[in-house]
Design a protein around this motif. Structure first.
Motif, PDB file in Angstrom:
ATOM      1  N   GLN A   2       0.833  -1.201   0.000  1.00 38.52           N
ATOM      2  CA  GLN A   2       0.000   0.000   0.000  1.00 38.52           C
ATOM      3  C   GLN A   2       0.868   1.252   0.000  1.00 38.52           C
ATOM      4  O   GLN A   2       0.635   2.178  -0.774  1.00 38.52           O
ATOM      5  CB  GLN A   2      -0.948   0.011   1.206  1.00 38.52           C
ATOM      6  CG  GLN A   2      -1.852   1.237   1.273  1.00 38.52           C
ATOM      7  CD  GLN A   2      -2.796   1.335   0.085  1.00 38.52           C
ATOM      8  OE1 GLN A   2      -3.377   0.343  -0.332  1.00 38.52           O
ATOM      9  NE2 GLN A   2      -2.938   2.529  -0.471  1.00 38.52           N
ATOM     10  N   ALA A   3       1.887   1.268   0.855  1.00 36.15           N
ATOM     11  CA  ALA A   3       2.774   2.432   0.930  1.00 36.15           C
ATOM     12  C   ALA A   3       3.523   2.629  -0.385  1.00 36.15           C
ATOM     13  O   ALA A   3       3.687   3.761  -0.850  1.00 36.15           O
ATOM     14  CB  ALA A   3       3.759   2.263   2.085  1.00 36.15           C
ATOM     15  N   LEU A   4       3.953   1.546  -0.998  1.00 36.80           N
ATOM     16  CA  LEU A   4       4.646   1.635  -2.279  1.00 36.80           C
ATOM     17  C   LEU A   4       3.713   2.167  -3.359  1.00 36.80           C
ATOM     18  O   LEU A   4       4.094   3.036  -4.148  1.00 36.80           O
ATOM     19  CB  LEU A   4       5.209   0.265  -2.679  1.00 36.80           C
ATOM     20  CG  LEU A   4       5.957   0.206  -4.003  1.00 36.80           C
ATOM     21  CD1 LEU A   4       7.141   1.165  -4.020  1.00 36.80           C
ATOM     22  CD2 LEU A   4       6.409  -1.222  -4.280  1.00 36.80           C
ATOM     23  N   GLN A   6       1.149   4.094  -2.954  1.00 38.27           N
ATOM     24  CA  GLN A   6       0.947   5.519  -2.701  1.00 38.27           C
ATOM     25  C   GLN A   6       2.148   6.341  -3.148  1.00 38.27           C
ATOM     26  O   GLN A   6       2.000   7.384  -3.779  1.00 38.27           O
ATOM     27  CB  GLN A   6       0.667   5.765  -1.215  1.00 38.27           C
ATOM     28  CG  GLN A   6      -0.702   5.310  -0.785  1.00 38.27           C
ATOM     29  CD  GLN A   6      -0.907   5.459   0.718  1.00 38.27           C
ATOM     30  OE1 GLN A   6       0.024   5.582   1.485  1.00 38.27           O
ATOM     31  NE2 GLN A   6      -2.183   5.421   1.120  1.00 38.27           N
ATOM     32  N   GLU A   7       3.343   5.852  -2.840  1.00 38.16           N
ATOM     33  CA  GLU A   7       4.550   6.564  -3.229  1.00 38.16           C
ATOM     34  C   GLU A   7       4.672   6.672  -4.746  1.00 38.16           C
ATOM     35  O   GLU A   7       5.123   7.686  -5.274  1.00 38.16           O
ATOM     36  CB  GLU A   7       5.779   5.862  -2.648  1.00 38.16           C
ATOM     37  CG  GLU A   7       7.073   6.624  -2.886  1.00 38.16           C
ATOM     38  CD  GLU A   7       8.262   5.975  -2.199  1.00 38.16           C
ATOM     39  OE1 GLU A   7       9.347   6.001  -2.804  1.00 38.16           O
ATOM     40  OE2 GLU A   7       8.102   5.449  -1.085  1.00 38.16           O
ATOM     41  N   LEU A   8       4.244   5.632  -5.449  1.00 40.40           N
ATOM     42  CA  LEU A   8       4.304   5.635  -6.902  1.00 40.40           C
ATOM     43  C   LEU A   8       3.133   6.379  -7.546  1.00 40.40           C
ATOM     44  O   LEU A   8       3.137   6.615  -8.747  1.00 40.40           O
ATOM     45  CB  LEU A   8       4.342   4.192  -7.428  1.00 40.40           C
ATOM     46  CG  LEU A   8       5.580   3.389  -7.070  1.00 40.40           C
ATOM     47  CD1 LEU A   8       5.403   1.928  -7.473  1.00 40.40           C
ATOM     48  CD2 LEU A   8       6.818   3.984  -7.720  1.00 40.40           C
ATOM     49  N   GLY A   9       2.131   6.662  -6.737  1.00 42.99           N
ATOM     50  CA  GLY A   9       0.963   7.362  -7.262  1.00 42.99           C
ATOM     51  C   GLY A   9       0.043   6.482  -8.080  1.00 42.99           C
ATOM     52  O   GLY A   9      -0.579   6.953  -9.035  1.00 42.99           O
ATOM     53  N   ARG A  12      -3.335   0.131  -5.532  1.00 42.50           N
ATOM     54  CA  ARG A  12      -2.782  -1.189  -5.194  1.00 42.50           C
ATOM     55  C   ARG A  12      -3.096  -2.188  -6.294  1.00 42.50           C
ATOM     56  O   ARG A  12      -2.278  -3.042  -6.625  1.00 42.50           O
ATOM     57  CB  ARG A  12      -3.368  -1.687  -3.873  1.00 42.50           C
ATOM     58  CG  ARG A  12      -2.707  -1.069  -2.669  1.00 42.50           C
ATOM     59  CD  ARG A  12      -3.173  -1.700  -1.395  1.00 42.50           C
ATOM     60  NE  ARG A  12      -2.805  -3.111  -1.408  1.00 42.50           N
ATOM     61  CZ  ARG A  12      -3.284  -4.003  -0.580  1.00 42.50           C
ATOM     62  NH1 ARG A  12      -4.162  -3.669   0.335  1.00 42.50           N
ATOM     63  NH2 ARG A  12      -2.903  -5.258  -0.635  1.00 42.50           N
TER      64      ARG A  12
END
Length: 165
Positions: A2-4, A6-9, A12
């Motif tokens: 999930q964090a990845l 979000q970081e990539l925009g 999921r």
């Protein structure tokens, strides 16, 4: 994941569609790091290799040292041992198969340049050398033993050099 995402925009769903799974993504990332490790180890050995010395054992010693000193890998092995071992040692995965291919190429180079005679085919010897390395470098996770770089270096060298004519 999930964090990845979000970081990539991206969502999921998009991330999973692109990479398949968390394990697949980890496998790709570990393979990229492994390739860098293999190339760096080979370059270090070639920079210091005395004339007439085989390529395989010296490069292998550098690989073993780098793997054993990797803080990120150690953290992964400590935090998620089952996942780490599965990704690192999967015979269908990129890390083990790529490492075996790399070692086989070194052996074939030693055969061509120095007349190394192996008791088994280079692909089988490469596989044995890699599995031996895994057994000693990940010994704490695999067998409840302390990792032992010195012993694996001696054993791997004996398997390669013990077959010199």
């Amino acid at each position: 994941m999930q964090a990845l995402a979000q970081e990539l925009g991206v969502s999921r769903v998009t991330l999973f569609r692109r990479v398949g799974s968390r394990e697949a993504l980890l496998g790709q990332a570990l393979w990229m790091l492994t390739q860098c490790t293999l190339d760096t180890a080979a370059a270090k050995w070639e920079a210091e290799r005395p004339d007439g010395e085989l390529h395989t054992p010296g490069t292998g010693q550098h690989i073993n040292a780098m793997v054993s000193q990797s803080k990120g890998l150690r953290r992964l092995l400590d935090d998620e041992p089952a996942l780490a071992i599965r990704v690192l040692t999967d015979p269908r995965g990129q890390v083990q198969t790529g490492t075996v291919a790399f070692v086989e190429e070194l052996l074939r180079r030693d055969i061509g340049e120095f007349g190394l005679v192996t008791l088994v085919e280079p692909d089988a010897l490469a596989y044995a050398l890699v599995r031996l390395g895994e057994s000693f470098l990940y010994a704490d996770v695999l067998a409840g033993r302390k990792p032992d770089v010195e012993t694996v270096n001696r054993l791997q060298r004996a398997l390669v050099e013990g077959t010199l004519p």
